[in-house]
Write a protein that holds these residues in place. Structure first.
Motif, PDB file in Angstrom:
ATOM      1  N   VAL A  59     132.681  85.158   4.816  1.00 13.59           N
ATOM      2  CA  VAL A  59     133.187  84.681   3.530  1.00 13.59           C
ATOM      3  C   VAL A  59     132.393  85.293   2.387  1.00 13.59           C
ATOM      4  O   VAL A  59     131.162  85.350   2.427  1.00 13.59           O
ATOM      5  CB  VAL A  59     133.093  83.139   3.449  1.00 13.59           C
ATOM      6  N   TYR A  60     133.122  85.735   1.372  1.00  9.21           N
ATOM      7  CA  TYR A  60     132.469  86.180   0.148  1.00  9.21           C
ATOM      8  C   TYR A  60     132.984  85.383  -1.040  1.00  9.21           C
ATOM      9  O   TYR A  60     134.054  84.792  -1.009  1.00  9.21           O
ATOM     10  CB  TYR A  60     132.632  87.682  -0.087  1.00  9.21           C
ATOM     11  N   TYR A  61     132.163  85.356  -2.075  1.00 11.71           N
ATOM     12  CA  TYR A  61     132.463  84.750  -3.366  1.00 11.71           C
ATOM     13  C   TYR A  61     132.810  85.897  -4.304  1.00 11.71           C
ATOM     14  O   TYR A  61     132.192  86.952  -4.246  1.00 11.71           O
ATOM     15  CB  TYR A  61     131.207  84.028  -3.861  1.00 11.71           C
ATOM     16  N   SER A  62     133.800  85.701  -5.166  1.00 12.39           N
ATOM     17  CA  SER A  62     134.157  86.767  -6.099  1.00 12.39           C
ATOM     18  C   SER A  62     134.722  86.197  -7.387  1.00 12.39           C
ATOM     19  O   SER A  62     135.588  85.326  -7.357  1.00 12.39           O
ATOM     20  CB  SER A  62     135.190  87.695  -5.465  1.00 12.39           C
ATOM     21  N   GLU A  63     134.234  86.701  -8.510  1.00 14.84           N
ATOM     22  CA  GLU A  63     134.769  86.257  -9.800  1.00 14.84           C
ATOM     23  C   GLU A  63     136.196  86.746  -9.974  1.00 14.84           C
ATOM     24  O   GLU A  63     136.986  86.139 -10.695  1.00 14.84           O
ATOM     25  CB  GLU A  63     133.844  86.667 -10.946  1.00 14.84           C
ATOM     26  N   CYS A  74     133.561  91.033   8.432  1.00 19.43           N
ATOM     27  CA  CYS A  74     132.111  90.936   8.245  1.00 19.43           C
ATOM     28  C   CYS A  74     131.452  92.273   7.939  1.00 19.43           C
ATOM     29  O   CYS A  74     130.355  92.309   7.393  1.00 19.43           O
ATOM     30  CB  CYS A  74     131.465  90.313   9.480  1.00 19.43           C
ATOM     31  N   TYR A  75     132.107  93.373   8.257  1.00 18.48           N
ATOM     32  CA  TYR A  75     131.502  94.684   8.017  1.00 18.48           C
ATOM     33  C   TYR A  75     131.948  95.306   6.695  1.00 18.48           C
ATOM     34  O   TYR A  75     131.560  96.424   6.375  1.00 18.48           O
ATOM     35  CB  TYR A  75     131.777  95.638   9.183  1.00 18.48           C
ATOM     36  N   ASP A  76     132.773  94.602   5.903  1.00 15.27           N
ATOM     37  CA  ASP A  76     133.131  95.112   4.581  1.00 15.27           C
ATOM     38  C   ASP A  76     131.893  95.149   3.687  1.00 15.27           C
ATOM     39  O   ASP A  76     131.001  94.297   3.809  1.00 15.27           O
ATOM     40  CB  ASP A  76     134.192  94.224   3.925  1.00 15.27           C
ATOM     41  N   LEU A  77     131.834  96.125   2.793  1.00 21.79           N
ATOM     42  CA  LEU A  77     130.691  96.235   1.893  1.00 21.79           C
ATOM     43  C   LEU A  77     130.766  95.179   0.791  1.00 21.79           C
ATOM     44  O   LEU A  77     131.817  94.960   0.206  1.00 21.79           O
ATOM     45  CB  LEU A  77     130.652  97.623   1.252  1.00 21.79           C
ATOM     46  N   ALA A  78     129.639  94.536   0.560  1.00 23.89           N
ATOM     47  CA  ALA A  78     129.532  93.533  -0.502  1.00 23.89           C
ATOM     48  C   ALA A  78     128.064  93.288  -0.781  1.00 23.89           C
ATOM     49  O   ALA A  78     127.194  93.605   0.043  1.00 23.89           O
ATOM     50  CB  ALA A  78     130.220  92.229  -0.099  1.00 23.89           C
ATOM     51  N   ASN A  79     127.786  92.715  -1.936  1.00 27.06           N
ATOM     52  CA  ASN A  79     126.435  92.254  -2.242  1.00 27.06           C
ATOM     53  C   ASN A  79     126.164  91.037  -1.375  1.00 27.06           C
ATOM     54  O   ASN A  79     127.034  90.559  -0.665  1.00 27.06           O
ATOM     55  CB  ASN A  79     126.345  91.886  -3.723  1.00 27.06           C
ATOM     56  N   PHE A  80     124.953  90.514  -1.444  1.00 17.91           N
ATOM     57  CA  PHE A  80     124.647  89.325  -0.665  1.00 17.91           C
ATOM     58  C   PHE A  80     123.745  88.400  -1.460  1.00 17.91           C
ATOM     59  O   PHE A  80     123.042  88.815  -2.361  1.00 17.91           O
ATOM     60  CB  PHE A  80     124.017  89.668   0.676  1.00 17.91           C
ATOM     61  N   ILE A  81     123.818  87.135  -1.113  1.00 18.92           N
ATOM     62  CA  ILE A  81     122.992  86.105  -1.742  1.00 18.92           C
ATOM     63  C   ILE A  81     122.014  85.622  -0.693  1.00 18.92           C
ATOM     64  O   ILE A  81     122.403  85.263   0.422  1.00 18.92           O
ATOM     65  CB  ILE A  81     123.857  84.936  -2.257  1.00 18.92           C
ATOM     66  N   CYS A  82     120.721  85.602  -1.039  1.00 17.50           N
ATOM     67  CA  CYS A  82     119.694  85.128  -0.113  1.00 17.50           C
ATOM     68  C   CYS A  82     119.297  83.709  -0.475  1.00 17.50           C
ATOM     69  O   CYS A  82     119.253  83.338  -1.646  1.00 17.50           O
ATOM     70  CB  CYS A  82     118.451  86.010  -0.179  1.00 17.50           C
ATOM     71  N   GLU A  83     118.985  82.931   0.544  1.00 20.99           N
ATOM     72  CA  GLU A  83     118.516  81.570   0.343  1.00 20.99           C
ATOM     73  C   GLU A  83     117.019  81.533   0.592  1.00 20.99           C
ATOM     74  O   GLU A  83     116.540  81.952   1.644  1.00 20.99           O
ATOM     75  CB  GLU A  83     119.224  80.625   1.318  1.00 20.99           C
ATOM     76  N   LEU A  84     116.276  81.033  -0.374  1.00 23.32           N
ATOM     77  CA  LEU A  84     114.835  80.868  -0.205  1.00 23.32           C
ATOM     78  C   LEU A  84     114.567  79.493   0.371  1.00 23.32           C
ATOM     79  O   LEU A  84     115.116  78.507  -0.097  1.00 23.32           O
ATOM     80  CB  LEU A  84     114.114  81.017  -1.541  1.00 23.32           C
ATOM     81  N   THR A  85     113.753  79.453   1.393  1.00 20.22           N
ATOM     82  CA  THR A  85     113.438  78.155   2.003  1.00 20.22           C
ATOM     83  C   THR A  85     111.964  77.868   1.899  1.00 20.22           C
ATOM     84  O   THR A  85     111.159  78.713   1.683  1.00 20.22           O
ATOM     85  CB  THR A  85     113.866  78.122   3.483  1.00 20.22           C
TER      86      THR A  85
END
Length: 85
Positions: A59-63, A74-85
Motif C-alpha cells: 500500500v502507498y499513500y499519494s496526494e 510491492c516492487y513498484d518504485l515509490a518513496n517510503f516512510i520510516c517509523e522510529l521506535t
C-alpha cells in the motif's frame, strides 16, 4: 498567541508498510503486525484495494489520490516512510 500550523504537502507515492503479502485481503502493518481490523482505521481511496492483476499486495499513500491509500505491486518504485521506535 498561538502559532499557526503549517500544512505539509507530500507529493508522489509513499510506501506505508502495510501489506497483505501473507494472506490475501488481510492487511497487516509490518512493524507492529497489527491488522487493519485490530486498529479500526483505514484510509482507502474509492475502489481500493482492488488487487488489480492479482498482484497488488503493498500500500502507498499519494496526494494524487486525495491523500488516500492505494494497493499496488510491492516492487513498484515509490518513496517510503520510516517509523522510529
Amino acid at each position: 498567541t498561538a502559532t499557526p500550523h503549517k500544512k505539509i504537502v507530500v507529493t508522489g507515492k509513499w510506501w506505508i508498510s502495510l501489506s497483505d503479502k501473507l494472506v490475501e485481503g488481510e492487511w497487516v502493518w509490518e512493524t507492529s503486525l497489527a491488522t487493519l481490523t485490530d486498529t479500526g482505521y483505514s484510509n482507502w481511496d474509492d475502489g481500493q484495494p482492488n488487487n488489480s492483476g492479482g498482484s497488488e499486495n503493498c500500500v502507498y499513500y499519494s496526494e494524487s489520490h486525495d491523500s488516500k491509500w492505494v494497493d499496488s505491486r510491492c516492487y513498484d518504485l515509490a518513496n517510503f516512510i520510516c517509523e522510529l521506535t
